[in-house]
Design a protein around this motif. Structure first.
Motif, mmCIF file in Angstrom:
data_model
loop_
_atom_site.group_PDB
_atom_site.id
_atom_site.type_symbol
_atom_site.label_atom_id
_atom_site.label_comp_id
_atom_site.label_asym_id
_atom_site.label_seq_id
_atom_site.Cartn_x
_atom_site.Cartn_y
_atom_site.Cartn_z
ATOM 1 N N ASN A 8 57.711 84.961 57.441
ATOM 2 C CA ASN A 8 57.973 84.434 58.775
ATOM 3 C C ASN A 8 57.068 85.164 59.760
ATOM 4 O O ASN A 8 57.063 86.387 59.805
ATOM 5 C CB ASN A 8 59.437 84.639 59.160
ATOM 6 N N VAL A 9 56.319 84.393 60.530
ATOM 7 C CA VAL A 9 55.377 84.967 61.492
ATOM 8 C C VAL A 9 55.880 84.678 62.898
ATOM 9 O O VAL A 9 56.023 83.513 63.282
ATOM 10 C CB VAL A 9 53.958 84.362 61.295
ATOM 11 N N ARG A 10 56.180 85.740 63.654
ATOM 12 C CA ARG A 10 56.616 85.577 65.048
ATOM 13 C C ARG A 10 55.443 85.142 65.903
ATOM 14 O O ARG A 10 54.355 85.709 65.803
ATOM 15 C CB ARG A 10 57.143 86.881 65.607
ATOM 16 N N VAL A 11 55.660 84.145 66.741
ATOM 17 C CA VAL A 11 54.627 83.618 67.632
ATOM 18 C C VAL A 11 55.234 83.368 69.003
ATOM 19 O O VAL A 11 56.453 83.261 69.143
ATOM 20 C CB VAL A 11 54.010 82.304 67.075
ATOM 21 N N THR A 12 54.378 83.260 69.998
ATOM 22 C CA THR A 12 54.880 82.939 71.339
ATOM 23 C C THR A 12 54.930 81.436 71.556
ATOM 24 O O THR A 12 55.738 80.950 72.341
ATOM 25 C CB THR A 12 54.006 83.592 72.432
ATOM 26 N N ASP A 13 54.059 80.693 70.861
ATOM 27 C CA ASP A 13 54.002 79.240 70.994
ATOM 28 C C ASP A 13 53.774 78.641 69.607
ATOM 29 O O ASP A 13 52.675 78.718 69.056
ATOM 30 C CB ASP A 13 52.865 78.859 71.939
ATOM 31 N N LYS A 14 54.827 78.055 69.041
ATOM 32 C CA LYS A 14 54.754 77.535 67.668
ATOM 33 C C LYS A 14 53.699 76.446 67.520
ATOM 34 O O LYS A 14 52.939 76.435 66.555
ATOM 35 C CB LYS A 14 56.120 76.992 67.234
ATOM 36 N N LYS A 15 53.643 75.546 68.458
ATOM 37 C CA LYS A 15 52.679 74.440 68.390
ATOM 38 C C LYS A 15 51.248 74.962 68.464
ATOM 39 O O LYS A 15 50.385 74.552 67.686
ATOM 40 C CB LYS A 15 52.953 73.453 69.529
ATOM 41 N N ALA A 16 50.993 75.883 69.388
ATOM 42 C CA ALA A 16 49.649 76.447 69.528
ATOM 43 C C ALA A 16 49.244 77.204 68.267
ATOM 44 O O ALA A 16 48.087 77.147 67.841
ATOM 45 C CB ALA A 16 49.585 77.375 70.737
ATOM 46 N N ALA A 17 50.196 77.895 67.645
ATOM 47 C CA ALA A 17 49.895 78.633 66.416
ATOM 48 C C ALA A 17 49.487 77.669 65.301
ATOM 49 O O ALA A 17 48.526 77.913 64.574
ATOM 50 C CB ALA A 17 51.100 79.463 65.990
ATOM 51 N N GLN A 18 50.188 76.570 65.170
ATOM 52 C CA GLN A 18 49.861 75.578 64.130
ATOM 53 C C GLN A 18 48.528 74.887 64.411
ATOM 54 O O GLN A 18 47.812 74.522 63.491
ATOM 55 C CB GLN A 18 50.964 74.517 64.043
ATOM 56 N N ASP A 19 48.203 74.698 65.679
ATOM 57 C CA ASP A 19 46.973 73.998 66.057
ATOM 58 C C ASP A 19 45.750 74.908 66.103
ATOM 59 O O ASP A 19 44.628 74.427 66.266
ATOM 60 C CB ASP A 19 47.146 73.330 67.429
#
Length: 64
Positions: A8-19
């Motif tokens: 599991n990778v913590r991110v601030t913006d899930k959509k931006a991380a995937q894109d």
């Protein structure tokens, strides 16, 4: 059932991380390396600011 690793990778913006271009390139590279012996799955958590990364392969000895 194949051995698998889930991170599991913590991110601030899930959509931006995937894109992210680098993330997409890394997923593509792993997909190509796995070929027909496994898979990688990257998906957003529905409840947390987390991206789940799961790699599954028929061999414990596969190294990324």
């Amino acid at each position: 059932m194949y051995p698998q690793v889930l991170t599991n990778v913590r991110v601030t913006d899930k959509k931006a991380a995937q894109d992210d271009v680098d993330v997409q390139a890394a997923v593509k590279k792993v997909t190509e390396e796995l070929g027909d012996i496994g898979r990688i799955l990257v998906r957003e958590s529905g409840t947390e600011s987390v991206v789940h990364v799961m790699v599954e392969t028929e061999s414990d000895g596969f190294e990324l």
